[in-house]
Design an enzyme around this catalytic site. Structure first.
Site, PDB file in Angstrom:
ATOM      1  N   PRO A  91      12.073  13.842  29.148  1.00 56.22           N
ATOM      2  CA  PRO A  91      13.535  14.014  29.279  1.00 56.22           C
ATOM      3  C   PRO A  91      13.984  14.062  30.737  1.00 56.22           C
ATOM      4  O   PRO A  91      15.176  13.912  31.015  1.00 56.22           O
ATOM      5  CB  PRO A  91      13.821  15.327  28.569  1.00 56.22           C
ATOM      6  CG  PRO A  91      12.530  16.012  28.400  1.00 56.22           C
ATOM      7  CD  PRO A  91      11.447  14.993  28.500  1.00 56.22           C
ATOM      8  N   GLU A 118       5.695  21.718  25.536  1.00 56.48           N
ATOM      9  CA  GLU A 118       6.681  21.766  26.635  1.00 56.48           C
ATOM     10  C   GLU A 118       6.475  20.625  27.603  1.00 56.48           C
ATOM     11  O   GLU A 118       7.186  20.491  28.596  1.00 56.48           O
ATOM     12  CB  GLU A 118       6.583  23.111  27.364  1.00 56.48           C
ATOM     13  CG  GLU A 118       6.896  24.314  26.502  1.00 56.48           C
ATOM     14  CD  GLU A 118       8.210  24.140  25.741  1.00 56.48           C
ATOM     15  OE1 GLU A 118       8.174  24.164  24.492  1.00 56.48           O
ATOM     16  OE2 GLU A 118       9.248  23.911  26.403  1.00 56.48           O
ATOM     17  N   ARG A 156      10.682  -7.445  22.188  1.00 58.02           N
ATOM     18  CA  ARG A 156      11.710  -8.466  21.900  1.00 58.02           C
ATOM     19  C   ARG A 156      11.819  -9.480  23.032  1.00 58.02           C
ATOM     20  O   ARG A 156      12.250 -10.605  22.836  1.00 58.02           O
ATOM     21  CB  ARG A 156      13.093  -7.821  21.743  1.00 58.02           C
ATOM     22  CG  ARG A 156      13.321  -7.072  20.473  1.00 58.02           C
ATOM     23  CD  ARG A 156      14.774  -6.587  20.425  1.00 58.02           C
ATOM     24  NE  ARG A 156      15.709  -7.695  20.156  1.00 58.02           N
ATOM     25  CZ  ARG A 156      16.496  -8.259  21.054  1.00 58.02           C
ATOM     26  NH1 ARG A 156      16.472  -7.827  22.290  1.00 58.02           N
ATOM     27  NH2 ARG A 156      17.322  -9.241  20.722  1.00 58.02           N
ATOM     28  N   ASP A 171      21.980 -10.743  24.956  1.00 59.43           N
ATOM     29  CA  ASP A 171      21.918  -9.394  24.385  1.00 59.43           C
ATOM     30  C   ASP A 171      23.002  -8.521  24.986  1.00 59.43           C
ATOM     31  O   ASP A 171      23.379  -8.694  26.134  1.00 59.43           O
ATOM     32  CB  ASP A 171      20.582  -8.729  24.815  1.00 59.43           C
ATOM     33  CG  ASP A 171      19.536  -8.815  23.724  1.00 59.43           C
ATOM     34  OD1 ASP A 171      18.361  -8.602  24.035  1.00 59.43           O
ATOM     35  OD2 ASP A 171      19.919  -9.138  22.592  1.00 59.43           O
TER      36      ASP A 171
HETATM   37  C1  JD8 Z   1       8.439  13.605  25.929  1.00 59.23           C
HETATM   38  C2  JD8 Z   1       7.423  17.000  25.028  1.00 59.23           C
HETATM   39  C3  JD8 Z   1       9.491  18.095  24.184  1.00 59.23           C
HETATM   40  C4  JD8 Z   1      10.817  18.484  26.228  1.00 59.23           C
HETATM   41  C5  JD8 Z   1      10.794  21.273  25.703  1.00 59.23           C
HETATM   42  C6  JD8 Z   1      11.359  20.128  23.648  1.00 59.23           C
HETATM   43  C7  JD8 Z   1      12.071  10.933  26.296  1.00 59.23           C
HETATM   44  N1  JD8 Z   1      15.026  11.225  25.998  1.00 59.23           N
HETATM   45  C8  JD8 Z   1      14.098  12.208  25.683  1.00 59.23           C
HETATM   46  N2  JD8 Z   1      14.396  13.417  25.197  1.00 59.23           N
HETATM   47  N3  JD8 Z   1      13.232  14.143  25.012  1.00 59.23           N
HETATM   48  C9  JD8 Z   1      12.198  13.374  25.386  1.00 59.23           C
HETATM   49  C10 JD8 Z   1      10.788  13.882  25.394  1.00 59.23           C
HETATM   50  C11 JD8 Z   1      10.578  15.221  24.960  1.00 59.23           C
HETATM   51  C12 JD8 Z   1       9.266  15.720  25.037  1.00 59.23           C
HETATM   52  C13 JD8 Z   1       8.207  14.921  25.520  1.00 59.23           C
HETATM   53  C14 JD8 Z   1       9.743  13.091  25.870  1.00 59.23           C
HETATM   54  C15 JD8 Z   1       7.050  15.745  25.512  1.00 59.23           C
HETATM   55  N4  JD8 Z   1       8.749  16.957  24.744  1.00 59.23           N
HETATM   56  C16 JD8 Z   1       9.840  19.081  25.281  1.00 59.23           C
HETATM   57  C17 JD8 Z   1      11.186  19.464  27.308  1.00 59.23           C
HETATM   58  C18 JD8 Z   1      11.776  20.717  26.653  1.00 59.23           C
HETATM   59  N5  JD8 Z   1      10.356  20.332  24.671  1.00 59.23           N
HETATM   60  C19 JD8 Z   1      12.707  12.115  25.821  1.00 59.23           C
HETATM   61  N6  JD8 Z   1      11.637   9.926  26.675  1.00 59.23           N
END
Ligand code: JD8
Length: 283
Positions: A91, A118, A156, A171
């Site tokens: 994220p 996490e 794609r 696209d």
């Molecule tokens: C990888 C663990 C969960 C995230 C604590 C919830 C991408 N756009 C996106 N949103 N969330 C992700 C994502 C979430 C992930 C992981 C990607 C690995 N988590 C964690 C931080 C808060 N938990 C993502 N691309």
């Protein structure tokens, strides 16, 4: 293109056997290898997580299994000096876009590291990751869904995957604009008629209409896309009224009173007082 995916939930990636990506694999355009991270966890419980330093909620993915996994996978290219582009969905990553997908589609070998809990110990990311990418400003529970999204967008764009390459060229986003509405038979559905210009055979007029609709839609739904410097000059949007009164029915974003006016779509869920769209929102 070779793709290696490391995850503690290999089954989460089973959609890659289906449809467009599945066909690309069957035709040898894409060579996907799924790896269960736990095979590199060498304790009897095959532990991949541990408590976070500094305290706080949840658990963090241990560095040792990831180090062993990435060392072994990258060693597969040592013989002919190939090294994969290692991608970590997170994220906190850079925003994944169509342009980003186009860049990844030029690679010969991608490795996706799917985190959970996490996240992955930062030393693994600092040492191994070429890209940290995010698919959107919302929080998922892990990297698997993001890997599915990225891989479908990239696949794609691989030569020979999409029948007529033309449909990839124009696209959404590739052209910097949202696509115009699309229609097929019947010409009239209920009291909805397909725009006459689309049935006119006048391809110049059809092209103008689609462009106008694409500009109008983009101005209304994604004005941020129009601010992009790569927007071709002379695209006058003066005509597009942001309030959207001149927008085609399907382009107006339903406001409160709009929702009320579509009883035929309302399916009362037993005693919930909820209708299907409320239910969808609730899910
Ligand atoms: C990888 C663990 C969960 C995230 C604590 C919830 C991408 N756009 C996106 N949103 N969330 C992700 C994502 C979430 C992930 C992981 C990607 C690995 N988590 C964690 C931080 C808060 N938990 C993502 N691309």
């Amino acid at each position: 293109m070779r793709v290696d995916i490391v995850t503690i939930f290999p089954a989460y990636l089973s959609p890659l056997e289906l449809s467009l990506v599945g066909r690309a694999r069957a035709r040898g355009i894409l060579d996907v290898h799924l790896h269960d991270l736990r095979q590199w966890a060498n304790d009897v419980h095959r532990t991949v997580d541990d408590a976070p330093y500094g305290g706080g909620p949840g658990m963090v993915m241990r560095p040792e299994p990831w180090w062993a996994a990435l060392t072994e996978i990258c060693a597969l290219g040592a013989a002919d000096g190939r090294r994969p582009r290692i991608i970590v969905p997170t994220p906190v990553g850079r925003s994944f876009t169509q342009a980003y997908a186009a860049g990844l589609a030029d690679e010969q070998w991608l490795v996706f590291c799917c985190g959970r809990y996490e996240g992955i110990d930062a030393r693994v990311i600092d040492e191994w990751a070429d890209d940290e990418i995010s698919i959107g400003d919302y929080v998922l529970a892990g990297g698997e869904v993001a890997t599915l999204v990225v891989l479908e967008a990239v696949t794609r764009l691989l030569p020979g995957v999409v029948g007529n390459a033309e449909s990839v060229v124009d696209d959404s986003f590739a052209s910097g604009l949202l696509e115009a509405p699309v229609y097929t038979r019947p010409p009239v559905w209920g009291d909805h008629e397909v725009p006459a210009v689309l049935r006119s055979g006048d391809h110049a007029a059809i092209g103008r209409w689609r462009r106008e609709e694409a500009l109008r839609r983009t101005a209304h739904r994604r004005p941020d896309l129009l601010g992009r410097p790569d927007r071709p000059a002379g695209d006058d949007l003066a005509g597009a009224d942001p309030a959207g009164d001149d927008l085609a029915e399907c382009d107006r974003v339903p406001t409160g009173d709009d929702r009320v006016s579509r009883p035929e779509h309302r399916v009362e869920h037993s005693g919930t007082g909820e209708t299907d769209s409320d239910a969808r929102v609730a899910q």
